[in-house]
Design an enzyme around this catalytic site. Sequence first.
Site, PDB file in Angstrom:
ATOM      1  N   GLY A 134       0.818  -1.218   0.000  1.00 46.43           N
ATOM      2  CA  GLY A 134       0.000   0.000   0.000  1.00 46.43           C
ATOM      3  C   GLY A 134       0.849   1.265   0.000  1.00 46.43           C
ATOM      4  O   GLY A 134       2.079   1.201   0.074  1.00 46.43           O
ATOM      5  N   ASN A 135       0.186   2.383  -0.112  1.00 56.11           N
ATOM      6  CA  ASN A 135       0.866   3.682  -0.093  1.00 56.11           C
ATOM      7  C   ASN A 135      -0.158   4.777   0.112  1.00 56.11           C
ATOM      8  O   ASN A 135      -1.356   4.548  -0.001  1.00 56.11           O
ATOM      9  CB  ASN A 135       1.680   3.898  -1.393  1.00 56.11           C
ATOM     10  N   SER A 185       8.947   4.493  -1.834  1.00 55.94           N
ATOM     11  CA  SER A 185       8.838   3.132  -2.356  1.00 55.94           C
ATOM     12  C   SER A 185       9.658   2.166  -1.511  1.00 55.94           C
ATOM     13  O   SER A 185      10.816   2.440  -1.186  1.00 55.94           O
ATOM     14  CB  SER A 185       9.331   3.127  -3.807  1.00 55.94           C
ATOM     15  N   GLY A 186       9.032   1.053  -1.120  1.00 54.01           N
ATOM     16  CA  GLY A 186       9.762  -0.063  -0.510  1.00 54.01           C
ATOM     17  C   GLY A 186      10.333   0.145   0.881  1.00 54.01           C
ATOM     18  O   GLY A 186      11.193  -0.624   1.307  1.00 54.01           O
ATOM     19  N   SER A 231       6.530   6.313  -4.137  1.00 59.19           N
ATOM     20  CA  SER A 231       5.779   5.065  -4.298  1.00 59.19           C
ATOM     21  C   SER A 231       5.600   4.716  -5.774  1.00 59.19           C
ATOM     22  O   SER A 231       5.403   5.596  -6.614  1.00 59.19           O
ATOM     23  CB  SER A 231       4.404   5.237  -3.649  1.00 59.19           C
ATOM     24  N   SER A 232       5.620   3.423  -6.062  1.00 57.46           N
ATOM     25  CA  SER A 232       5.492   2.964  -7.450  1.00 57.46           C
ATOM     26  C   SER A 232       4.107   3.284  -8.035  1.00 57.46           C
ATOM     27  O   SER A 232       3.921   3.252  -9.242  1.00 57.46           O
ATOM     28  CB  SER A 232       5.753   1.458  -7.520  1.00 57.46           C
ATOM     29  N   GLU A 233       3.120   3.594  -7.161  1.00 49.62           N
ATOM     30  CA  GLU A 233       1.776   3.930  -7.657  1.00 49.62           C
ATOM     31  C   GLU A 233       1.558   5.437  -7.750  1.00 49.62           C
ATOM     32  O   GLU A 233       0.424   5.921  -7.724  1.00 49.62           O
ATOM     33  CB  GLU A 233       0.695   3.282  -6.785  1.00 49.62           C
ATOM     34  N   HIS A 235      -4.000   3.879  -0.557  1.00 47.34           N
ATOM     35  CA  HIS A 235      -4.089   2.657  -1.355  1.00 47.34           C
ATOM     36  C   HIS A 235      -3.666   1.476  -0.489  1.00 47.34           C
ATOM     37  O   HIS A 235      -2.609   1.517   0.131  1.00 47.34           O
ATOM     38  CB  HIS A 235      -3.177   2.778  -2.590  1.00 47.34           C
ATOM     39  N   HIS A 267      -3.961  -3.090   0.175  1.00 43.45           N
ATOM     40  CA  HIS A 267      -4.236  -4.428  -0.354  1.00 43.45           C
ATOM     41  C   HIS A 267      -5.060  -5.180   0.690  1.00 43.45           C
ATOM     42  O   HIS A 267      -4.888  -6.390   0.872  1.00 43.45           O
ATOM     43  CB  HIS A 267      -2.937  -5.183  -0.632  1.00 43.45           C
ATOM     44  N   TYR A 323     -25.173   0.238   5.360  1.00 42.36           N
ATOM     45  CA  TYR A 323     -25.241   1.687   5.130  1.00 42.36           C
ATOM     46  C   TYR A 323     -23.887   2.392   5.185  1.00 42.36           C
ATOM     47  O   TYR A 323     -23.704   3.457   4.590  1.00 42.36           O
ATOM     48  CB  TYR A 323     -26.234   2.337   6.097  1.00 42.36           C
ATOM     49  N   HIS A 364      -5.751  -6.711  -7.379  1.00 41.12           N
ATOM     50  CA  HIS A 364      -4.736  -5.858  -6.777  1.00 41.12           C
ATOM     51  C   HIS A 364      -5.125  -5.322  -5.390  1.00 41.12           C
ATOM     52  O   HIS A 364      -4.522  -5.699  -4.408  1.00 41.12           O
ATOM     53  CB  HIS A 364      -4.434  -4.712  -7.758  1.00 41.12           C
ATOM     54  N   TYR A 373     -23.609  14.968   9.292  1.00 38.96           N
ATOM     55  CA  TYR A 373     -22.825  14.439  10.408  1.00 38.96           C
ATOM     56  C   TYR A 373     -21.409  15.043  10.386  1.00 38.96           C
ATOM     57  O   TYR A 373     -20.895  15.507  11.388  1.00 38.96           O
ATOM     58  CB  TYR A 373     -22.750  12.922  10.265  1.00 38.96           C
TER      59      TYR A 373
HETATM   60 ZN    ZN Z   1      -0.753  -1.856  -4.670  1.00 40.28          ZN
END
Ligand code: ZN
Length: 213
Positions: free
Chosen positions: A28-29, A45-46, A74-76, A95, A97, A116, A157, A210
Amino acid sequence: MLLEKERSLIVEYGKRLLASGLTVGTGGNLSLYDRSSGYVAISPSGLDYESTQPGDVVLVDMDGTVVDGSRRPSSELAMHLGLYAKRSDVCAVVHTHSVYATTLACLEYALPAVHYLIGFAGNEVKCAPYATFGTQELAESACRTIGDTKAVLLAHHGLLAAGVDLKEAFMVAEQVEYCAELYWRAKAIGTPAVISDKEMDTIIEKFGDYGRQ
Ligand SMILES: [Zn+2]
């Protein structure tokens, strides 16, 4: 340090991703878009979340060029930038997983409104067609499929969640994961019934009230 507050928030919420079980290891990132400077603070990244320091968080501009930081973003990155470019209401992206959301994504299922709380994300959470991780193609698939909602599943993914700030994006990721688990459980013993679009509109309106309190 440039955008020190934003970088600290990336560190803080990275640890929360681990603590909540929404991600494991370096999976994730997350990122924050500071619209006044035009810079995005994104997790490196990593690097594992426990050892990430504010100085490890990478600052990039909207073209993806690194403006501050010695690590690789990050790679994304493209997926985060794509969403900021498309949606003026989004300033944070998470993001993950996370297991139940990703289970549905492995089936290329959308997550319907069986509970809901999905209203924090939208009337439903669609599943974006598959593309290879870290590609512009995946960024485009995710940005196209999310529409005007706050979450989208990524086929085979994971999950992408958005918000006005990290607090909201993180909460959306948590609620979608919760609803995905409920859907999985409900589907295991029967055919889940879905809340109507009209009722979901009422729920989403109430969530808006809310949030303003
Ligand atoms: Zn991912």
